[in-house]
Design a protein around this motif. Structure first.
Motif, PDB file in Angstrom:
ATOM      1  N   LYS C  30       4.284   6.649 -15.540  1.00  0.00           N
ATOM      2  CA  LYS C  30       4.431   7.350 -13.976  1.00  0.00           C
ATOM      3  C   LYS C  30       4.642   6.362 -13.084  1.00  0.00           C
ATOM      4  N   VAL C  31       5.619   6.345 -11.886  1.00  0.00           N
ATOM      5  CA  VAL C  31       5.419   5.311 -11.051  1.00  0.00           C
ATOM      6  C   VAL C  31       4.363   5.344 -10.120  1.00  0.00           C
ATOM      7  N   VAL C  32       3.717   4.208  -9.108  1.00  0.00           N
ATOM      8  CA  VAL C  32       2.312   4.498  -9.015  1.00  0.00           C
ATOM      9  C   VAL C  32       2.562   3.912  -7.632  1.00  0.00           C
ATOM     10  N   ARG C  33       4.132   2.920  -6.916  1.00  0.00           N
ATOM     11  CA  ARG C  33       4.132   2.619  -5.964  1.00  0.00           C
ATOM     12  C   ARG C  33       5.476   2.770  -5.892  1.00  0.00           C
ATOM     13  N   ALA C  34       6.559   2.177  -5.338  1.00  0.00           N
ATOM     14  CA  ALA C  34       7.729   1.592  -5.371  1.00  0.00           C
ATOM     15  C   ALA C  34       7.754   1.034  -4.401  1.00  0.00           C
ATOM     16  N   ILE C  35       8.058  -0.471  -4.405  1.00  0.00           N
ATOM     17  CA  ILE C  35       8.158  -0.777  -2.733  1.00  0.00           C
ATOM     18  C   ILE C  35      10.066  -2.107  -2.846  1.00  0.00           C
ATOM     19  N   PRO C  36      10.657  -1.507  -1.490  1.00  0.00           N
ATOM     20  CA  PRO C  36      11.982  -1.450  -1.285  1.00  0.00           C
ATOM     21  C   PRO C  36      11.924  -3.428  -0.970  1.00  0.00           C
ATOM     22  N   SER C  37      13.076  -3.547  -0.859  1.00  0.00           N
ATOM     23  CA  SER C  37      13.668  -4.433  -0.893  1.00  0.00           C
ATOM     24  C   SER C  37      15.493  -4.614  -0.349  1.00  0.00           C
ATOM     25  N   ILE C  38      15.533  -5.527   0.690  1.00  0.00           N
ATOM     26  CA  ILE C  38      16.787  -5.112   1.103  1.00  0.00           C
ATOM     27  C   ILE C  38      17.878  -7.254   1.045  1.00  0.00           C
ATOM     28  N   GLY C  39      18.819  -7.014   1.606  1.00  0.00           N
ATOM     29  CA  GLY C  39      19.484  -8.384   2.117  1.00  0.00           C
ATOM     30  C   GLY C  39      20.756  -8.572   0.990  1.00  0.00           C
ATOM     31  N   TYR C  40      20.618  -7.706  -0.148  1.00  0.00           N
ATOM     32  CA  TYR C  40      22.427  -8.150  -0.617  1.00  0.00           C
ATOM     33  C   TYR C  40      22.999  -8.493   0.139  1.00  0.00           C
TER      34      TYR C  40
END
Lengths: 148, 126, 360
Positions: C30-40
């Motif tokens: 199960k996924v507990v937390r998802a943290i997005p990051s961008i900049g590519y």
């Protein structure tokens, strides 16, 4: 097209393109243009690929990724820069987070211009790339014989 | 100009001190956060909070200095973390008490943007 | 319970051609937390306003994204026209609406294809993309470009369409409608497709409101914030009504997009039959004044903001775009919490993220 005796595999990487060229690369692989009928297959593994298609310009973030993919590809290999952004940076050349074309990082064999590059142009570029691939293969064989 | 709903803009100037209260009130009235936008203007920075209720816009305008600390509205509107982190990374403005602070790692850039460089030099000059 | 592990998702992932990066915190499956990051794919094109004047800037804005290029161009011209008080002729407004709806068809077909690919339904993917080519052919006939059109400009359109083109559009829409019918059956009735979509990634109406979701994501949860109702283009004259679904799962979001295809067919047919005669552009005089204007546009992916600030010169002081994916990231992060690891790609897809839009 005698040099299509082999079935070239391509790998595609999206630099910082606007999606336009990526979609056109994908359009080449889907019905209407369908390059798979020539035996050209899109792979996700650089170690299986002969042809490297890059769309979009290079920035500091993806420089290392592009270099890594290029180095993992077996020799002989061909790099095709698709779209004006990959050629020179294009309209985004002056942006602060854009370094310029793909040739600032790795050697490029074929430049496909256009914004966005048309599927016909991309196919043309790949065909051109294949003859360069064949030349490179022959050159490496000659070099091998000479050293033997 | 065509007389349509989208041409009504509703810009209101507010103070940093009144920001949280105003946003809280708007949220209880049923407003939705649309965006936060930063505009560098010489030695100052303009922040624009756009909110939407039943498709009509309300824009709160804040004028702040580069070294100001802006109270984060993530406690009221959690999705604001997107815009606050973006403004921090691109323009060098600090938000306090954020519910999700990336500490400058939201936009992964190799060097600061020209805007941020300008902000840094303004901060040093001040 | 095992202990949690962090799995990086992207920047290269087969589900999307674009580089997106997420850190997924996993507990067992199960996924507990998802943290997005961008900049590519951040380019920093908003800074280009300093070196390109407001007319040139249009061509940059169109290239924010190759999928919704027309919408971006239109949104930007709407903002500049609002700033400079320019009224666009009726015919241009109708044609812009038609081109925007054609873009929506092309974008939704593209998305349906990617969804089918994500499901492992390869032939369905190919069919969606085959139909999409018909729309691109229309674009090529009408504007000259397949992906980037550059047909919009501040003050109207760069060129008009001919009556033959009008007929072509009607003919193509008719044949598309028939072919989409058979795709719809698969997407909405096929058991294996439903299996993957129904009940997955639920977003309730209150959650959608709290997370400020936009576009088909919000409409799939019954939240109506369709910007087409604010009087842009000719939507109100055409009697436009947004499509809403209540369930808020992946299936509902898929259904909204499929029904929107039919709605776009109707709108385009109506426009092509009612298209008024007249000029398609007006001359634009003067410079953008020192003022600001926010235009909003309903892109295929949802509401987009176009903020422009003039300073009396031909260069804009500031131009900012807030794209729909930007607003939908919080909703994506929330729905990812607690989902199965295998559903992650499905969930990310149903938001229909466009990374080059998000990072600009």
């Amino acid at each position: 097209m005698t040099y299509l005796s082999k079935s070239p595999w391509v790998i595609h990487y999206d630099g910082s393109s606007c999606n336009g060229c990526d979609i056109e690369v994908l359009a080449c692989l889907t019905p209407v243009y369908d390059v798979e009928r020539f035996g050209i297959i899109n792979t996700g593994d650089p170690k299986q690929a002969d042809v490297f298609l890059i769309t979009g310009s290079v920035n500091e973030q993806n420089k290392a990724v592009i270099k890594q993919i290029y180095e993992q590809m077996p020799d002989p290999k061909v790099v095709i820069a698709i779209g004006i952004c990959a050629n020179s940076g294009g309209i985004f050349r002056d942006c602060y987070n854009v370094m310029g074309g793909v040739d600032t990082v790795i050697p490029v064999d074929v430049y496909v211009p256009g914004c966005a590059a048309r599927p016909e142009a991309i196919i043309d570029g790949v065909v051109k790339g294949l003859s360069i691939l064949e030349e490179k293969r022959k050159a490496s064989e000659v070099a091998k014989e000479a050293s033997a | 100009m065509k007389d349509a709903m989208y041409t009504i803009q509703n810009f209101t100037q507010i103070d940093v001190s009144g920001l949280l209260e105003k946003v809280q009130n708007l949220k209880s009235e049923g407003y939705r956060l649309g965006q936060i936008c930063g505009t560098p203007k010489g030695s100052e920075m303009e922040l624009l909070y756009s909110l939407d209720k039943d498709l009509s816009l309300l824009n709160l305008r804040l004028t702040v200095s580069y070294d100001a600390s802006i109270p984060s509205i993530t406690g009221i509107y959690w999705p604001a973390f997107i815009y606050e982190n973006e403004i921090h990374d691109l323009f060098g403005i600090n938000f306090t008490d954020s519910k999700l602070d990336y500490q400058g790692n939201f936009f992964k850039l190799s060097k600061p943007t020209p805007w941020k460089q300008q902000a840094e030099s303004e901060k040093e000059g001040a | 319970m095992g202990k949690s592990t962090i799995i990086p998702f992207g920047p290269q992932h087969p589900v999307l051609p674009e580089p997106v990066h997420l850190d997924l915190e996993i507990m067992d499956e199960k996924v507990v937390r998802a943290i997005p990051s961008i900049g590519y794919v951040h380019r920093g094109l908003e800074k280009l306003t300093e070196t390109k004047d407001y007319n040139e800037m249009f061509y940059v804005i169109e290239r924010i994204c190759g999928i919704c290029s027309f919408g971006h161009g239109w949104g930007y011209t709407l903002a500049v026209e609002g700033l400079m008080n320019v009224d666009v002729p009726d015919r241009a407004d109708y044609l812009r609406t038609a081109l925007h709806e054609l873009s929506r068809i092309h974008s939704h077909l593209l998305w349906l294809g990617l969804l089918a690919d994500g499901l492992g339904f390869e032939s369905l993917f190919m069919h969606c993309w085959r139909l999409r080519e018909k729309v691109l052919d229309l674009f090529e006939k009408m504007t000259g470009g397949r992906v980037i059109f550059s047909i919009c400009k501040v003050g109207g359109l760069r060129k008009d369409i001919t009556p033959e083109m009008q007929n072509d559009v009607l003919k193509t829409i008719k044949s598309l409608r028939n072919e989409v019918n058979s795709l719809t059956k698969v997407f909405l009735d096929d058991a294996s497709v439903k299996n993957r979509l129904c009940g997955v990634g639920k977003l309730s109406k209150t959650e959608a409101v709290d997370l400020c979701a936009v576009g088909p994501v919000a409409r799939g949860s019954g939240v109506n914030n369709d910007i087409r109702l604010t009087g842009i283009g000719k939507y109100l004259d055409l009697g436009f009504k947004p499509i809403l679904e209540e369930d808020g799962d992946c299936y509902a979001r898929c259904k909204v997009r499929i029904l929107e295809l039919y709605q776009s067919f109707d709108l385009i047919e109506q426009i092509m039959l009612e298209l008024p005669q007249g000029p398609v552009d007006v001359p634009v005089k003067g410079m953008p004044p020192s003022n600001d204007f926010i235009a909003r546009m309903e892109q295929p992916r949802g509401e987009a903001f176009y903020y422009v600030q003039g300073n009396g010169t031909k260069y804009l002081q500031r131009m900012r775009v807030r794209t729909p994916t930007n607003a939908n990231i919080p909703a994506m992060v929330k729905t990812l919490q607690g989902c199965d690891l295998t559903d992650v790609s499905m969930l990310i897809l149903t938001i229909d993220p466009c990374i080059s839009c998000t990072e600009r």
